[in-house]
Design a protein around this motif. Structure first.
Motif, short mmCIF file in Angstrom:
data_model
loop_
_atom_site.label_atom_id
_atom_site.label_comp_id
_atom_site.label_asym_id
_atom_site.label_seq_id
_atom_site.Cartn_x
_atom_site.Cartn_y
_atom_site.Cartn_z
N GLU A 1 58.74 59.81 31.43
CA GLU A 1 58.87 60.12 30.00
C GLU A 1 59.51 61.49 29.79
O GLU A 1 60.37 61.67 28.91
CB GLU A 1 57.50 60.07 29.32
CG GLU A 1 57.55 60.31 27.82
CD GLU A 1 56.19 60.17 27.16
OE1 GLU A 1 56.10 60.42 25.93
OE2 GLU A 1 55.22 59.83 27.86
N ALA A 2 59.12 62.46 30.61
CA ALA A 2 59.66 63.82 30.47
C ALA A 2 61.15 63.84 30.75
O ALA A 2 61.92 64.48 30.02
CB ALA A 2 58.92 64.77 31.43
N LYS B 1 79.16 71.24 31.52
CA LYS B 1 78.16 71.45 32.57
C LYS B 1 77.23 72.60 32.21
O LYS B 1 76.00 72.49 32.36
CB LYS B 1 78.85 71.73 33.91
CG LYS B 1 77.89 71.94 35.06
CD LYS B 1 78.64 72.12 36.38
CE LYS B 1 77.66 72.28 37.54
NZ LYS B 1 78.37 72.41 38.84
N GLN B 2 77.79 73.70 31.72
CA GLN B 2 76.97 74.86 31.39
C GLN B 2 76.04 74.57 30.22
O GLN B 2 74.88 75.02 30.21
CB GLN B 2 77.87 76.06 31.06
CG GLN B 2 77.13 77.39 31.07
CD GLN B 2 76.45 77.67 32.40
OE1 GLN B 2 77.08 77.62 33.45
NE2 GLN B 2 75.15 77.96 32.36
N ILE B 3 76.52 73.85 29.23
CA ILE B 3 75.67 73.48 28.10
C ILE B 3 74.50 72.63 28.57
O ILE B 3 73.35 72.83 28.16
CB ILE B 3 76.49 72.73 27.03
CG1 ILE B 3 77.45 73.68 26.33
CG2 ILE B 3 75.58 72.05 26.01
CD1 ILE B 3 78.45 73.00 25.43
N ALA B 4 74.79 71.66 29.46
CA ALA B 4 73.71 70.82 30.00
C ALA B 4 72.72 71.64 30.80
O ALA B 4 71.50 71.48 30.65
CB ALA B 4 74.32 69.73 30.87
N LEU B 5 73.22 72.56 31.65
CA LEU B 5 72.34 73.39 32.46
C LEU B 5 71.47 74.30 31.59
O LEU B 5 70.26 74.44 31.83
CB LEU B 5 73.17 74.24 33.43
CG LEU B 5 73.74 73.53 34.65
CD1 LEU B 5 74.70 74.45 35.41
CD2 LEU B 5 72.62 73.06 35.58
N ASN B 6 72.08 74.90 30.59
CA ASN B 6 71.32 75.79 29.69
C ASN B 6 70.23 75.02 28.96
O ASN B 6 69.10 75.52 28.81
CB ASN B 6 72.26 76.44 28.68
CG ASN B 6 73.20 77.45 29.31
OD1 ASN B 6 72.98 77.89 30.44
ND2 ASN B 6 74.27 77.81 28.61
N THR B 7 70.56 73.82 28.51
CA THR B 7 69.58 73.00 27.80
C THR B 7 68.43 72.62 28.72
O THR B 7 67.25 72.68 28.32
CB THR B 7 70.25 71.73 27.26
OG1 THR B 7 71.35 72.08 26.41
CG2 THR B 7 69.26 70.89 26.46
N ILE B 8 68.76 72.25 29.94
CA ILE B 8 67.73 71.87 30.92
C ILE B 8 66.79 73.04 31.20
O ILE B 8 65.56 72.88 31.24
CB ILE B 8 68.40 71.38 32.22
CG1 ILE B 8 69.08 70.03 31.97
CG2 ILE B 8 67.39 71.27 33.36
CD1 ILE B 8 69.97 69.57 33.10
N GLN B 9 67.36 74.23 31.37
CA GLN B 9 66.55 75.41 31.65
C GLN B 9 65.69 75.79 30.46
O GLN B 9 64.52 76.18 30.62
CB GLN B 9 67.47 76.57 32.05
CG GLN B 9 68.15 76.37 33.39
CD GLN B 9 69.21 77.41 33.69
OE1 GLN B 9 69.44 78.33 32.89
NE2 GLN B 9 69.90 77.27 34.83
N GLU C 1 64.40 73.81 28.44
CA GLU C 1 63.32 72.84 28.37
C GLU C 1 62.32 73.00 29.53
O GLU C 1 61.38 72.21 29.65
CB GLU C 1 63.89 71.42 28.36
CG GLU C 1 64.71 71.08 27.13
CD GLU C 1 63.89 71.14 25.86
OE1 GLU C 1 62.77 70.60 25.85
OE2 GLU C 1 64.37 71.74 24.87
N GLY C 2 62.56 73.97 30.38
CA GLY C 2 61.62 74.27 31.45
C GLY C 2 61.85 73.52 32.74
O GLY C 2 60.96 73.45 33.60
N PHE C 3 63.06 72.97 32.94
CA PHE C 3 63.38 72.26 34.19
C PHE C 3 64.44 73.03 34.96
O PHE C 3 65.12 73.91 34.41
CB PHE C 3 63.90 70.85 33.87
CG PHE C 3 62.89 69.96 33.18
CD1 PHE C 3 62.06 69.12 33.92
CD2 PHE C 3 62.77 69.97 31.79
CE1 PHE C 3 61.14 68.30 33.29
CE2 PHE C 3 61.84 69.16 31.15
CZ PHE C 3 61.02 68.32 31.91
N ASP C 4 64.57 72.69 36.23
CA ASP C 4 65.58 73.37 37.05
C ASP C 4 66.52 72.37 37.73
O ASP C 4 67.02 72.61 38.83
CB ASP C 4 64.92 74.26 38.11
CG ASP C 4 64.03 73.47 39.07
OD1 ASP C 4 63.84 72.25 38.84
OD2 ASP C 4 63.55 74.06 40.05
N TYR C 5 66.77 71.24 37.08
CA TYR C 5 67.64 70.22 37.66
C TYR C 5 69.10 70.70 37.73
O TYR C 5 69.55 71.48 36.89
CB TYR C 5 67.61 68.94 36.82
CG TYR C 5 66.26 68.26 36.75
CD1 TYR C 5 65.47 68.12 37.89
CD2 TYR C 5 65.80 67.74 35.54
CE1 TYR C 5 64.23 67.49 37.81
CE2 TYR C 5 64.56 67.11 35.46
CZ TYR C 5 63.79 66.99 36.60
OH TYR C 5 62.57 66.35 36.54
#
Length: 222
Positions: A58-59, A100-108, A110-114
């Motif tokens: 779900e996360a 790519k950077q927008i996706a990475l920033n969003t992931i970070q 949200e508290g993830f490091d994917y």
């Protein structure tokens, strides 16, 4: 039974059976060939966005949608005024690192490091539905965004014509977006991708085409 076999073995009856079978095969092949041609023509006219989640948890699925929203907001500024598929692909190619950077920033955030992989290529898609618009199975040019291990369910939309710039949860594509799609496709192609009861025959043909593609008996690649 013997009487039945005797009838079957009758030369005229046997000929009728053979001709009926051959006609069925011919009709089926014509239908599949037609569906394959239409599928290829539609694929040649659109550019898709494809976001794949890390997993089906779900996360991770919620994260996928958050990344999607961030990418769509950026893409809306980039491609809202594109007039051709080639222009959309060219603009996206020039901004791959930004995606790519927008996706990475969003992931970070949200508290993830994917990790994130972003690329443009030609990918196989099954028959997909976006609101009340459907696209047949085939190979489509797409901007693919893979999050982490990219083993989860994916989300897709059409980058050109801009079917992405709508509320994905509404279930209905706005008339303005449909007009853009209609102006890009032929009348016949647009009629086919627009969901309505009269297109059940086409949907069946595309489903058969998808099955053949999946079994390797027919390829939908360009």
């Amino acid at each position: 039974m013997k009487k039945f076999l005797k009838i079957i073995n009758h030369s005229k009856v046997k000929m009728v059976i053979i001709l009926t079978f051959l006609f069925f095969i011919y009709t089926t092949l014509c239908a599949i060939s037609y569906a394959n041609d239409i599928s290829t023509d539609i694929a040649d006219s659109v550019f898709r966005l494809h976001v794949i989640a890390n997993s089906d948890s779900e996360a991770d699925q919620n994260l996928k949608y958050t990344v999607r929203d961030a990418l769509l907001a950026y893409m809306n500024d980039l491609c809202a005024n594109c007039t051709s598929k080639e222009e959309a692909i060219s603009i996206a190619s020039e901004h791959l690192e930004d995606f790519k950077q927008i996706a990475l920033n969003t992931i970070q955030e949200e508290g993830f490091d994917y990790s994130v992989s972003v690329r443009i290529g030609n990918f196989d898609f099954p028959t997909k539905h976006y609101g009340d618009i459907s696209l047949p199975a085939g190979s489509y040019d797409a901007l693919r965004v893979e999050i982490g291990e990219a083993k989860g369910q994916n989300w897709w939309c059409v980058m050109f014509p801009p079917l992405c710039f709508v509320d994905a949860s509404s279930g209905i594509v706005p008339e303005e977006s449909k007009e853009d799609l209609e102006n890009t496709l032929t009348d016949e192609e647009f009629s086919i991708v627009s969901d309505n009861d009269s297109n059940l025959g086409f949907q069946l043909k595309f489903k058969i085409l998808e099955i053949l593609n999946n079994t390797g008996l027919l390829t939908a690649k360009k």
